[in-house]
Write an enzyme that holds these catalytic residues in place. Structure first.
Site, mmCIF file in Angstrom:
data_model
loop_
_atom_site.group_PDB
_atom_site.id
_atom_site.type_symbol
_atom_site.label_atom_id
_atom_site.label_comp_id
_atom_site.label_asym_id
_atom_site.label_seq_id
_atom_site.Cartn_x
_atom_site.Cartn_y
_atom_site.Cartn_z
ATOM 1 N N SER A 156 0.861 -1.193 0.000
ATOM 2 C CA SER A 156 0.000 0.000 0.000
ATOM 3 C C SER A 156 0.894 1.239 0.000
ATOM 4 O O SER A 156 2.010 1.212 0.553
ATOM 5 C CB SER A 156 -0.870 0.022 1.258
ATOM 6 O OG SER A 156 -1.547 1.258 1.376
ATOM 7 N N TYR A 170 -1.609 -0.451 10.299
ATOM 8 C CA TYR A 170 -1.799 -0.966 8.933
ATOM 9 C C TYR A 170 -0.627 -0.544 8.048
ATOM 10 O O TYR A 170 -0.050 -1.359 7.311
ATOM 11 C CB TYR A 170 -3.120 -0.427 8.374
ATOM 12 C CG TYR A 170 -3.320 -0.658 6.898
ATOM 13 C CD1 TYR A 170 -3.719 -1.908 6.414
ATOM 14 C CD2 TYR A 170 -3.125 0.376 5.971
ATOM 15 C CE1 TYR A 170 -3.901 -2.117 5.052
ATOM 16 C CE2 TYR A 170 -3.307 0.174 4.619
ATOM 17 C CZ TYR A 170 -3.697 -1.069 4.162
ATOM 18 O OH TYR A 170 -3.866 -1.276 2.816
HETATM 19 P P1 NAP Z 1 -11.657 -5.580 0.611
HETATM 20 O O1 NAP Z 1 -12.535 -5.044 -0.452
HETATM 21 O O2 NAP Z 1 -11.942 -5.257 2.047
HETATM 22 O O3 NAP Z 1 -11.592 -7.193 0.431
HETATM 23 C C1 NAP Z 1 -10.839 -7.918 1.335
HETATM 24 C C2 NAP Z 1 -10.703 -9.339 0.838
HETATM 25 O O4 NAP Z 1 -9.810 -10.040 1.716
HETATM 26 C C3 NAP Z 1 -12.015 -10.109 0.862
HETATM 27 O O5 NAP Z 1 -11.994 -11.018 -0.204
HETATM 28 C C4 NAP Z 1 -11.950 -10.844 2.214
HETATM 29 O O6 NAP Z 1 -12.707 -12.049 2.217
HETATM 30 C C5 NAP Z 1 -10.469 -11.170 2.266
HETATM 31 N N1 NAP Z 1 -9.924 -11.398 3.601
HETATM 32 C C6 NAP Z 1 -9.914 -10.567 4.670
HETATM 33 N N2 NAP Z 1 -9.290 -11.136 5.712
HETATM 34 C C7 NAP Z 1 -8.875 -12.361 5.286
HETATM 35 C C8 NAP Z 1 -8.176 -13.430 5.887
HETATM 36 N N3 NAP Z 1 -7.767 -13.361 7.169
HETATM 37 N N4 NAP Z 1 -7.949 -14.543 5.166
HETATM 38 C C9 NAP Z 1 -8.350 -14.630 3.877
HETATM 39 N N5 NAP Z 1 -9.017 -13.648 3.240
HETATM 40 C C10 NAP Z 1 -9.267 -12.532 3.949
HETATM 41 O O7 NAP Z 1 -10.121 -5.156 0.368
HETATM 42 P P2 NAP Z 1 -9.405 -4.458 -0.882
HETATM 43 O O8 NAP Z 1 -9.606 -3.005 -0.774
HETATM 44 O O9 NAP Z 1 -9.747 -5.170 -2.137
HETATM 45 O O10 NAP Z 1 -7.870 -4.716 -0.489
HETATM 46 C C11 NAP Z 1 -7.113 -5.781 -1.041
HETATM 47 C C12 NAP Z 1 -5.661 -5.538 -0.682
HETATM 48 O O11 NAP Z 1 -5.251 -4.280 -1.211
HETATM 49 C C13 NAP Z 1 -5.387 -5.492 0.810
HETATM 50 O O12 NAP Z 1 -4.152 -6.097 1.101
HETATM 51 C C14 NAP Z 1 -5.319 -4.007 1.103
HETATM 52 O O13 NAP Z 1 -4.545 -3.707 2.239
HETATM 53 C C15 NAP Z 1 -4.677 -3.504 -0.178
HETATM 54 N N6 NAP Z 1 -4.912 -2.084 -0.427
HETATM 55 C C16 NAP Z 1 -6.168 -1.600 -0.631
HETATM 56 C C17 NAP Z 1 -6.346 -0.245 -0.858
HETATM 57 C C18 NAP Z 1 -7.698 0.370 -1.093
HETATM 58 O O14 NAP Z 1 -7.824 1.610 -1.084
HETATM 59 N N7 NAP Z 1 -8.751 -0.421 -1.348
HETATM 60 C C19 NAP Z 1 -5.238 0.610 -0.854
HETATM 61 C C20 NAP Z 1 -3.972 0.085 -0.642
HETATM 62 C C21 NAP Z 1 -3.815 -1.271 -0.430
HETATM 63 P P3 NAP Z 1 -14.302 -12.088 2.604
HETATM 64 O O15 NAP Z 1 -15.033 -11.530 1.399
HETATM 65 O O16 NAP Z 1 -14.584 -13.529 2.842
HETATM 66 O O17 NAP Z 1 -14.465 -11.210 3.808
#
Ligand code: NAP
Length: 261
Positions: A156, A170
């Protein structure tokens, strides 16, 4: 446990295989869609939302792709080893891993964080990625008889910005992912494995609601040079490029997908 939706059989051996953690929603789901479109057989990991994972598998199968959903908590070593065994049974070999599963927690200052929160944050975001990378290296490394592969870690921009007043824990967990990317890339560079990372900025997914601020994007978007959030598909494009042979001389590299932030 395997979800109700089974992978399409027979599996075609010319397909590359990819396991994406946290692929039921958000960036992981967008990556799974794009990977399936590009011909990967995709393992779609989720923790709780079986309905979303199964629906994505059905969507991919309906477009003649190949996918299976695998429930596992990446913070649990038992779950991670079972997930990789299920993936082996479904697809035979592992060509690529995207360490995407990650969490934030309620926004707060550091002085109000307790150890339970910190434990949850670091076991999911850091230990989970380490355990999955370990299982991938055991399968891919030429040192272990594998045929190589590619790993992309989802870091991130928070790793560099620090997320003050929101979630420094985080940001620190993502800085650990950056260090792991650099170290592991060097450790396995001559064993056929490339290890790279993508640093998304603010991307339109449900993660912001899970941090207690569903409309966070509206608040922060004017601090982004492009004055908008990114879309999950824009991150998926960078991930798929790093996985591809077009990135054959890239390892220990980072792509910031953050609108200039
Ligand atoms: P999200 O929409 O909240 O989705 C999270 C995903 O991770 C879901 O599929 C969830 O499964 C799964 N998950 C959560 N905890 C888990 C665990 N302990 N074991 C296995 N699966 C787990 O998140 P996102 O925004 O797509 O983020 C994806 C990645 O990108 C993350 O690493 C996040 O830190 C990074 N990121 C995101 C952003 C942003 O702005 N969105 C920015 C920088 C980095 P369920 O559906 O079953 O709950």
């Amino acid at each position: 446990m395997l979800s109700a939706v089974a992978p399409r059989a027979p599996y075609t051996a010319c397909m590359k295989t990819l396991l994406i953690t946290g692929a039921s929603r958000g960036i992981g789901a967008a990556t799974a869609r794009l990977a399936a479109h590009r011909g990967y057989a995709v393992g779609i990991n989720y923790i709780r939302n079986a309905a979303a994972a199964d629906s994505l598998v059905r969507e991919i199968l309906a477009k003649s792709g190949n996918a299976t959903a695998i429930q596992a908590d990446v913070a649990s070593e038992t779950d991670v080893t079972r997930m990789f065994t299920q993936f082996d049974r479904a697809f035979g070999t592992l060509d690529a891993l995207v360490n995407n599963a990650g969490i934030v927690d309620q926004q707060m200052r550091l002085e109000t964080m307790d150890s339970a929160r910190l434990h949850r944050m670091f076991t999911t975001n850091v230990t989970g990625s380490f355990l999955c990378a370990r299982e991938a290296v055991r399968r891919m490394s030429t040192r272990h008889g594998g045929k190589g592969g590619a790993i992309v870690n989802i870091s991130s921009k928070a790793a560099q910005l620090g997320s003050p007043g929101e979630y420094i824990d985080y940001a620190a967990s993502k800085a650990a992912i950056d260090a792991m990317t650099v170290g592991l890339a060097k450790e396995v560079a001559d064993e056929g494995i490339r290890v790279n990372a993508v640093r998304p900025g603010i991307v339109r997914t449900e993660i912001h609601a899970s941090g207690g601020e569903p409309h966070r994007i509206e608040r922060v978007k004017y601090s982004i040079p492009m004055k908008r959030a990114g879309e999950a598909e824009e991150v998926a494009n960078a991930i798929l490029w790093l996985l591809s042979d077009q990135a054959s001389y890239c390892t220990g590299s980072f792509i910031d997908v953050s609108g200039g932030r």
